[in-house]
Design a protein around this motif. Structure first.
Motif, short mmCIF file in Angstrom:
data_model
loop_
_atom_site.label_atom_id
_atom_site.label_comp_id
_atom_site.label_asym_id
_atom_site.label_seq_id
_atom_site.Cartn_x
_atom_site.Cartn_y
_atom_site.Cartn_z
N ASP A 487 7.12 -4.00 -16.08
CA ASP A 487 7.34 -3.80 -14.65
C ASP A 487 6.51 -4.79 -13.84
OD1 ASP A 487 9.02 -1.54 -15.13
OD2 ASP A 487 7.21 -0.30 -15.40
N ILE A 488 6.96 -5.03 -12.62
CA ILE A 488 6.19 -5.85 -11.68
C ILE A 488 5.25 -4.92 -10.92
CG2 ILE A 488 6.31 -7.36 -9.67
CD1 ILE A 488 9.07 -8.21 -10.56
N CYS A 489 3.96 -5.08 -11.14
CA CYS A 489 2.96 -4.23 -10.51
C CYS A 489 2.45 -4.88 -9.22
CB CYS A 489 1.79 -3.99 -11.48
SG CYS A 489 2.29 -3.22 -13.04
N PRO A 490 1.77 -4.12 -8.37
CA PRO A 490 1.21 -4.72 -7.15
C PRO A 490 0.28 -5.88 -7.41
CG PRO A 490 1.22 -2.32 -6.97
CD PRO A 490 1.65 -2.65 -8.37
N LYS A 491 -0.50 -5.82 -8.49
CA LYS A 491 -1.42 -6.94 -8.78
C LYS A 491 -0.65 -8.22 -9.10
CE LYS A 491 -2.02 -5.97 -13.74
NZ LYS A 491 -3.01 -5.75 -14.83
N HIS A 492 0.53 -8.09 -9.69
CA HIS A 492 1.35 -9.28 -9.97
C HIS A 492 1.87 -9.88 -8.68
CE1 HIS A 492 2.18 -6.96 -13.93
NE2 HIS A 492 1.10 -7.73 -14.07
N LEU A 493 2.32 -9.04 -7.76
CA LEU A 493 2.77 -9.53 -6.47
C LEU A 493 1.63 -10.14 -5.67
CD1 LEU A 493 5.31 -6.84 -5.18
CD2 LEU A 493 5.74 -9.28 -5.47
N ALA A 494 0.43 -9.52 -5.77
CA ALA A 494 -0.72 -10.04 -5.05
C ALA A 494 -1.09 -11.44 -5.54
CB ALA A 494 -1.91 -9.10 -5.21
N GLU A 495 -1.07 -11.63 -6.85
CA GLU A 495 -1.39 -12.97 -7.38
C GLU A 495 -0.31 -13.96 -7.01
OE1 GLU A 495 -2.55 -15.25 -11.56
OE2 GLU A 495 -2.01 -13.12 -11.60
N ALA A 496 0.96 -13.55 -7.10
CA ALA A 496 2.06 -14.45 -6.74
C ALA A 496 1.95 -14.87 -5.27
CB ALA A 496 3.40 -13.78 -7.01
N ALA A 497 1.59 -13.91 -4.40
CA ALA A 497 1.45 -14.22 -2.98
C ALA A 497 0.31 -15.21 -2.73
CB ALA A 497 1.22 -12.94 -2.20
N SER A 498 -0.76 -15.07 -3.49
CA SER A 498 -1.90 -15.98 -3.30
C SER A 498 -1.54 -17.41 -3.67
CB SER A 498 -3.09 -15.50 -4.14
OG SER A 498 -2.84 -15.67 -5.53
N TYR A 499 -0.62 -17.60 -4.61
CA TYR A 499 -0.23 -18.95 -5.01
C TYR A 499 0.73 -19.59 -4.01
CZ TYR A 499 -2.32 -18.05 -9.55
OH TYR A 499 -3.21 -17.79 -10.56
N ARG A 500 1.23 -18.81 -3.08
CA ARG A 500 2.05 -19.38 -2.02
C ARG A 500 1.25 -19.54 -0.74
NH1 ARG A 500 7.38 -20.10 -2.67
NH2 ARG A 500 7.66 -20.14 -0.40
N GLY A 501 -0.08 -19.57 -0.85
CA GLY A 501 -0.92 -19.72 0.32
C GLY A 501 -1.04 -18.46 1.13
N ILE A 502 -0.78 -17.30 0.46
CA ILE A 502 -0.80 -16.01 1.16
C ILE A 502 -1.89 -15.14 0.53
CG2 ILE A 502 0.54 -13.95 1.74
CD1 ILE A 502 3.04 -15.69 1.15
N SER A 503 -2.77 -14.62 1.33
CA SER A 503 -3.80 -13.72 0.83
C SER A 503 -3.30 -12.29 0.88
CB SER A 503 -5.09 -13.86 1.64
OG SER A 503 -6.04 -12.93 1.19
N ALA A 504 -2.91 -11.78 -0.26
CA ALA A 504 -2.38 -10.41 -0.29
C ALA A 504 -3.47 -9.40 0.04
CB ALA A 504 -1.79 -10.12 -1.67
N LEU A 505 -4.74 -9.75 -0.20
CA LEU A 505 -5.83 -8.82 0.08
C LEU A 505 -5.94 -8.55 1.58
CD1 LEU A 505 -8.58 -10.14 -2.36
CD2 LEU A 505 -7.04 -8.22 -2.68
N SER A 506 -5.56 -9.52 2.41
CA SER A 506 -5.60 -9.30 3.85
C SER A 506 -4.48 -8.38 4.31
CB SER A 506 -5.51 -10.65 4.59
OG SER A 506 -4.24 -11.23 4.36
N VAL A 507 -3.46 -8.25 3.50
CA VAL A 507 -2.34 -7.37 3.84
C VAL A 507 -2.62 -5.94 3.38
CG1 VAL A 507 0.11 -6.96 3.51
CG2 VAL A 507 -0.75 -9.28 3.70
N LEU A 508 -3.19 -5.82 2.21
CA LEU A 508 -3.43 -4.50 1.64
C LEU A 508 -4.83 -4.50 1.03
CD1 LEU A 508 -2.01 -1.77 1.28
CD2 LEU A 508 -1.28 -2.53 -0.98
N PRO A 509 -5.87 -4.21 1.81
CA PRO A 509 -7.25 -4.28 1.31
C PRO A 509 -7.52 -3.33 0.16
CG PRO A 509 -7.20 -4.18 3.72
CD PRO A 509 -5.82 -3.89 3.24
N ALA A 510 -6.70 -2.31 -0.01
CA ALA A 510 -6.98 -1.32 -1.06
C ALA A 510 -6.73 -1.89 -2.45
CB ALA A 510 -6.10 -0.10 -0.85
N LEU A 511 -6.06 -3.04 -2.57
CA LEU A 511 -5.76 -3.58 -3.90
C LEU A 511 -7.04 -4.01 -4.59
CD1 LEU A 511 -2.56 -5.71 -3.32
CD2 LEU A 511 -2.80 -3.66 -4.71
#
Length: 511
Positions: A487-511
């Motif tokens: 399955d695609i977990c939130p941590k996988h999406l968070a890492e994928a977002a970071s590689y596109r110049g997107i900080s997923a931690l700023s969107v969802l600090p609970a990760l």
């Protein structure tokens, strides 16, 4: 009846359509006329053929000779039809048996002395002849590529006289299939991943790019290792399947590049200079030769100093990155080249190269930096899955010992992870993750509740396009495959977002 038919093959892109050479001898003043849309080089073959027949000790008929090359709608260029024309004239004058020519196709350029010279585009002709159920006679110079196709019947000739003897009383030995099946487990790479100091984020991104054939852009000051990192990619890639290997070898054959039977299944790695023109990049020219995007088919296209390429050249990449093909139109015909490649690019952050550098050496004005970055359009960046910063290393990182982690094991071990991840993708969908269609995303990349909530927040807050959203999901699917996660977990999406110049931690600090 003084009529003979010989089959040959044209060269149209990476296809090889059938051409029928029909020769008719009639009474009248000696003359030779050629019809069927032949270009200048083909029309000049009449003199080469005449000299070759006479120097081979054969008789050139002193009659009116009419040669038709059908179909007329297929453009015909080069000297590849010389041998077929010569054999058809000899068969029409009853110096060769016509029946034996019906099951064999012929390719080859003739020298004045009767020698048979090599031609380009033999490999697609071998494949087409095999599929048509005929054997193919090729020049001896093209033996290596002719023996790559399993199931094909090919004969190699060095002279016109030898070709005639094959059809009369001394059949040639069939070329033996000599492809090197014991290929190396790894593609040759000038640099091993274990030799690169630091740059953990870039190495991790390169591993993900290799696992899913994702496009990648590296940005950083000069001398930080961007080109070195790109040169490690061939060592991470598996060898090509037979279908992809034949497609890649056919492209090199059409382009007139040498083929190595021992490395024929190695993915191509093309690195054109930034002075390359649009025609050099996508193909074209007088005879519609393949460009760099086609030569990189089933492999990697590396563009170093990305912003130094002309803007219109970079814009030419948008269509092949999306469709995997390049279509070049002429007034009376169109040719489609395959161009399914993986783009790896590297660039500096500003004209001087030191914007954002820790040493503070940049002296570029904001306006100059903006003009510099405008060379790369938004639609092109939208097609690149991973945007990675490659910063300057400090002395301790550069000269100290590397920490022991999953990226310190070297290219051979990392390649096993890439192969395993790609096998999962091919079993699941038949294609790699980067090439999933929108319809396949629903079944292959289904998201659980938490992952869907995170993706929604990323898309809404950062206003991602539909293409960027889909590419983000594909990238997350590849990261999950590297971890053998179903399955695609939130941590996988968070890492994928970071590689596109997107900080997923700023969107969802609970990760």
């Amino acid at each position: 009846m003084s009529l003979a038919v010989v089959y040959t093959r044209a060269n149209q892109g990476v296809d090889s359509p059938l051409v029928t050479v029909e020769t008719h001898l009639s009474n009248g003043l000696p003359a030779l006329s050629m019809v069927g849309l032949p270009e200048t080089a083909v029309r000049e073959s009449r003199e080469r053929v005449r000299s070759a027949i006479l120097n081979a000790g054969l008789e050139f008929p002193a009659r009116r000779i009419t040669i038709n090359m059908a179909p007329a709608g297929v453009p015909k260029s080069g000297g590849r039809y010389d041998l077929a024309i010569a054999l058809s004239i000899l068969a029409a004058s009853e110096q060769l048996p016509k029946a034996k020519l019906a099951t064999t196709e012929v390719l080859g350029e003739l020298a004045l002395a009767g020698d048979v010279r090599g031609v380009q585009g033999v490999l697609p002709a071998v494949i087409a002849a095999r599929d048509a159920g005929r054997s193919l006679m090729v020049p001896a110079a093209n033996t290596d590529e002719a023996t790559l196709v399993v199931g094909a019947t090919t004969f190699a000739v060095t002279t016109l006289q030898q070709a005639c003897q094959h059809f009369v009383d001394q059949p040639l030995d069939e070329l033996v299939h000599s492809r090197n099946t014991a290929q190396a487990d790894a593609c040759p790479s000038p640099v091993d991943m274990a030799d690169i100091r630091g740059q953990h984020l870039a190495k991790r991104a390169l591993l993900i790019a290799a696992a899913g054939a994702h496009n990648m852009l590296m940005v950083g000051p000069p001398g930080t290792g961007k080109t070195l990192l790109a040169n490690t990619l061939p060592g991470l890639l598996p060898t090509l399947s037979e279908a992809h290997a034949l497609a890649s070898a056919s492209i090199r054959s059409v382009a007139g590049q040498p083929l190595n039977a021992g490395q024929w299944a190695v993915p191509p790695f093309r690195a054109p200079h930034h002075s390359a023109s649009g025609v050099a990049m996508v193909g074209g020219g007088r005879h519609l030769t393949p460009g760099e995007v086609t030569l990189a088919h089933a492999g990697v296209l590396f563009l170093d100093e990305l912003t130094e390429f002309k803007r219109h050249v970079l814009e030419c990449l948008r269509e092949p990155l999306e469709s995997g093909t390049v279509t070049i139109a002429r007034a009376d015909y169109r040719v489609t080249f395959p161009a399914r490649f993986q783009l790896i690019a590297a660039m500096n952050p500003c004209p001087c190269g030191y914007h954002g550098d820790s040493q503070g050496q940049c002296r570029c004005t904001p306006e100059r930096i903006a003009r510099y970055l405008e060379k790369i359009s938004g639609p092109l960046l939208d097609r690149i899955d991973l945007h990675v910063e490659v910063p300057r290393l400090d002395y301790r990182e550069l000269m100290g010992s590397e920490p022991v982690d999953d990226l310190a094991s070297g290219s051979a071990a990392l390649r096993e992870r890439v192969v395993s991840a790609r096998e999962r993708q091919l079993v699941r969908a038949g294609v790699l993750n980067s090439r999933l269609t929108a319809a396949q995303l629903e079944s292959v990349c289904a998201l659980n509740k938490d992952s869907d909530a995170l993706l929604q927040q990323i898309v809404e807050r950062l206003r991602l396009s539909a293409r960027a959203c889909h590419r983000l999901i594909k990238l997350a699917r590849t990261i999950a495959d590297l971890e053998s996660s179903p399955d695609i977990c939130p941590k996988h999406l968070a890492e994928a977002a970071s590689y596109r110049g997107i900080s997923a931690l700023s969107v969802l600090p609970a990760l």
